[in-house]
Design a protein around this motif. Structure first.
Motif, PDB file in Angstrom:
ATOM      1  N   ALA A  54       0.773  -1.100   0.186  1.00 11.86           N
ATOM      2  CA  ALA A  54      -0.106  -0.138  -0.230  1.00 11.86           C
ATOM      3  C   ALA A  54       0.924   1.387  -0.105  1.00 11.86           C
ATOM      4  O   ALA A  54       0.345   2.292   0.025  1.00 11.86           O
ATOM      5  CB  ALA A  54      -0.955  -0.020   1.324  1.00 11.86           C
ATOM      6  N   HIS A  55       2.167   1.236  -0.219  1.00 15.59           N
ATOM      7  CA  HIS A  55       2.972   2.335   0.091  1.00 15.59           C
ATOM      8  C   HIS A  55       2.548   3.249  -1.281  1.00 15.59           C
ATOM      9  O   HIS A  55       2.708   2.618  -2.490  1.00 15.59           O
ATOM     10  CB  HIS A  55       4.511   1.877   0.218  1.00 15.59           C
ATOM     11  CG  HIS A  55       4.921   1.391   1.496  1.00 15.59           C
ATOM     12  ND1 HIS A  55       3.932   1.642   2.693  1.00 15.59           N
ATOM     13  CD2 HIS A  55       5.961   0.706   1.855  1.00 15.59           C
ATOM     14  CE1 HIS A  55       4.414   0.940   3.570  1.00 15.59           C
ATOM     15  NE2 HIS A  55       5.624   0.483   3.125  1.00 15.59           N
ATOM     16  N   PRO A  56       2.930   4.527  -1.131  1.00 15.28           N
ATOM     17  CA  PRO A  56       2.899   5.460  -2.295  1.00 15.28           C
ATOM     18  C   PRO A  56       4.081   5.305  -3.213  1.00 15.28           C
ATOM     19  O   PRO A  56       4.893   4.970  -3.097  1.00 15.28           O
ATOM     20  CB  PRO A  56       2.734   6.739  -1.708  1.00 15.28           C
ATOM     21  CG  PRO A  56       3.652   6.607  -0.279  1.00 15.28           C
ATOM     22  CD  PRO A  56       3.376   5.294  -0.147  1.00 15.28           C
ATOM     23  N   GLU A  57       3.669   5.938  -4.636  1.00 12.60           N
ATOM     24  CA  GLU A  57       4.554   5.998  -5.547  1.00 12.60           C
ATOM     25  C   GLU A  57       5.355   7.304  -5.527  1.00 12.60           C
ATOM     26  O   GLU A  57       4.818   8.158  -4.454  1.00 12.60           O
ATOM     27  CB  GLU A  57       4.013   5.932  -6.814  1.00 12.60           C
ATOM     28  CG  GLU A  57       3.480   4.536  -7.244  1.00 12.60           C
ATOM     29  CD  GLU A  57       3.002   4.142  -8.540  1.00 12.60           C
ATOM     30  OE1 GLU A  57       2.703   5.149  -9.162  1.00 12.60           O
ATOM     31  OE2 GLU A  57       2.803   3.279  -8.945  1.00 12.60           O
ATOM     32  N   LEU A  58       6.373   7.459  -5.989  1.00  9.48           N
ATOM     33  CA  LEU A  58       7.270   8.548  -5.723  1.00  9.48           C
ATOM     34  C   LEU A  58       6.722  10.160  -5.860  1.00  9.48           C
ATOM     35  O   LEU A  58       6.794  10.642  -4.934  1.00  9.48           O
ATOM     36  CB  LEU A  58       8.620   8.673  -6.758  1.00  9.48           C
ATOM     37  CG  LEU A  58       9.803   9.428  -6.120  1.00  9.48           C
ATOM     38  CD1 LEU A  58      10.500   8.972  -4.785  1.00  9.48           C
ATOM     39  CD2 LEU A  58      10.762   9.490  -7.358  1.00  9.48           C
ATOM     40  N   PRO A  59       5.794  10.309  -6.840  1.00  9.58           N
ATOM     41  CA  PRO A  59       5.091  11.630  -6.882  1.00  9.58           C
ATOM     42  C   PRO A  59       4.327  11.829  -5.703  1.00  9.58           C
ATOM     43  O   PRO A  59       4.013  13.182  -5.314  1.00  9.58           O
ATOM     44  CB  PRO A  59       4.253  11.648  -8.012  1.00  9.58           C
ATOM     45  CG  PRO A  59       4.865  10.513  -8.911  1.00  9.58           C
ATOM     46  CD  PRO A  59       5.344   9.494  -7.931  1.00  9.58           C
TER      47      PRO A  59
END
Length: 464
Positions: free
Chosen positions: A174-179
């Motif tokens: 569930a971790h976010p992507e870089l942006p």
């Protein structure tokens, strides 16, 4: 088994350092020094002061964890097995998003600075992943983690085992992507004595710092630092002190001076040493007796009065902090009530003062003290004591007063010089050092030369 030498290699991420570890083997197995502070620091590894040792055991190949950026430094090694490690810079700055990958086994390790995302994938069964950290884990600290998705397309990490075949946790998925990642902010500088003359100058020089006035942190209060999150800071500038020189000679003032300048400084020094914080502490010419023409940083203490005694004792305590700068100054002039403003006010009100003419030294404008402190923190010369006043010839208080009158458009002859003994005759006053000139060669050797006191005085009066 022949052991390779201990060595360290810088990576593409600032502060992320790869280590080759000597492993000594025979028919019984092998031995290594997994963490050896003296040798590793000598090679350039930060002396990061680990306080907790953790082990993550992974029973199957393909276990994949991360990417987690934590609010502390960590030293990662492998006890058994092998991993593919991936690190991503998630700190604010130009290198945000930079990726570095490497395989680690028992013969290698890596130092991961605060804010760099850490992740790994096991390449063998029964892999034991070991890491030292320099802050104790807590649920509150975990709330400050910064995360990045293992499959982030911008980082584009080439995992040896495809992620769809790897074992991952629901949280990691569930971790976010870089942006969408919020970069981890750098540690801050805490300034004590925020409303004093130097504190106000430091507000201009270090606008991003955290400024604490006495109503928030009172050095004399034994509980002054209760609840303070030391992990948020890498530097503390102590511009706070008890400075009532004459009152310090009284029964109540003596206790107050020791409470702030010694007991409070001792608590501060202990905390900075425990947390690896750089402590900048402001000292005074009053630690000397004024019997020498000029004072270097190595001159032994010889204070005349209680205030000077407490400042000398505080300096001695601060010298025990591994990362410290003692900035010794004299005759401080800044925003607020001070000698220069008093003399100008007297001139404008038609008062002709008597001013001591046998106390010799240099003015120290807070703008220049603050600039010198910033220089020390940026240049990072050897830790220790540095004299910091304005430059130029040593003069008396009476000469300074005469110059203030001149620069303010008044007759300098209205200022009369008197001896210290004459000025304080019949008054309760602390003894003053007659000579307070501080040698500046040491700080000048670091690349910082303060303005001439004459130029600084003229500029101060022009804008004050």
């Amino acid at each position: 088994m022949a052991a390779k030498p201990l060595s360290i290699t810088e990576t593409t991420i600032p502060g992320l350092v790869l280590l080759d570890l000597p492993v000594h083997g025979d028919n019984r197995g092998w031995f290594k020094e997994n963490w050896q502070r003296e040798k590793m620091v000598a090679l350039g590894l930060p002396d990061f002061g680990p306080v907790q040792n953790n082990i993550s055991f992974n029973d199957a190949t393909g276990a994949t964890r991360g990417i987690h950026a934590e609010p502390w430094d960590k030293y990662v090694s492998v006890a058994t097995g092998r991993i593919f490690g991936a690190w991503v810079d998630l700190r604010e700055g130009d290198t945000f998003g930079t990726v570095f990958t490497a395989e680690l086994g028992p013969d290698s390790a890596i130092f991961v600075p605060r804010g760099v995302g850490n992740s790994y994938q096991t390449l063998e069964d029964n892999t034991a992943y070991v890491y030292l950290v320099n802050a104790h884990w807590s649920a509150e600290a975990q709330s400050e983690y910064t995360f990045l998705n293992l499959a982030d397309p911008t980082a584009a990490i080439q995992w040896p085992i495809p992620l769809d075949q790897a074992e991952r946790s629901a949280k990691d998925l569930a971790h976010p992507e870089l942006p969408d990642v919020v970069p981890m902010s750098p540690k801050r500088t805490l300034v004590l004595g925020a409303n004093g003359q130097l504190g106000r100058a430091l507000r201009e020089a270090l606008p991003a710092a955290d400024f604490a006035a006495r109503d928030r942190i009172d050095l004399a209060d034994p509980g002054a630092f209760d609840g303070l999150r030391w992990a948020d800071y890498d530097t503390v500038i102590n511009a706070a002190a008890y400075t009532k020189v004459d009152d310090a000679e009284t029964e109540a003032g003596r206790a107050d001076a020791w409470a702030a300048n010694v007991s409070g400084v001792t608590r501060l020094a202990r905390a900075c040493a425990e947390h690896g914080i750089t402590l900048v502490h402001v000292s005074s010419d009053y630690v000397f007796d004024g019997t020498h023409e000029s004072y270097t940083e190595e001159q032994p203490f010889a204070p005349l009065g209680v205030y000077g005694q407490t400042k000398a004792a505080g300096d001695a305590v601060v010298q025990t902090v591994p990362r410290h700068y003692i900035v010794r100054t004299s005759w401080v002039i800044g925003e607020g009530g001070n000698f220069v403003r008093t003399m100008r006010s007297l001139a404008e009100r038609g008062i002709d003062p008597s001013v001591v003419d046998d106390q010799i030294g240099r003015l120290s404008f807070t703008e220049d003290i603050a600039a010198g402190i910033v220089h020390l923190l940026n240049a990072r010369p050897a830790y220790g004591t540095y004299n910091l006043t304005n430059s130029g010839p040593a003069v008396s208080w009476a000469q300074i007063a005469q110059r203030v009158y001149e620069l303010s458009g008044h007759d300098a002859a209205r200022v009369t010089g008197v001896s210290t003994a004459e000025y304080f005759a019949g008054k309760e006053a602390a003894p003053r050092p007659l000579r307070s000139t501080l040698a500046l060669a040491k700080i000048e050797a670091t690349g910082f030369t303060p303005r001439a006191a004459e130029d600084a005085l003229a500029a101060y009066l022009a804008k004050a």
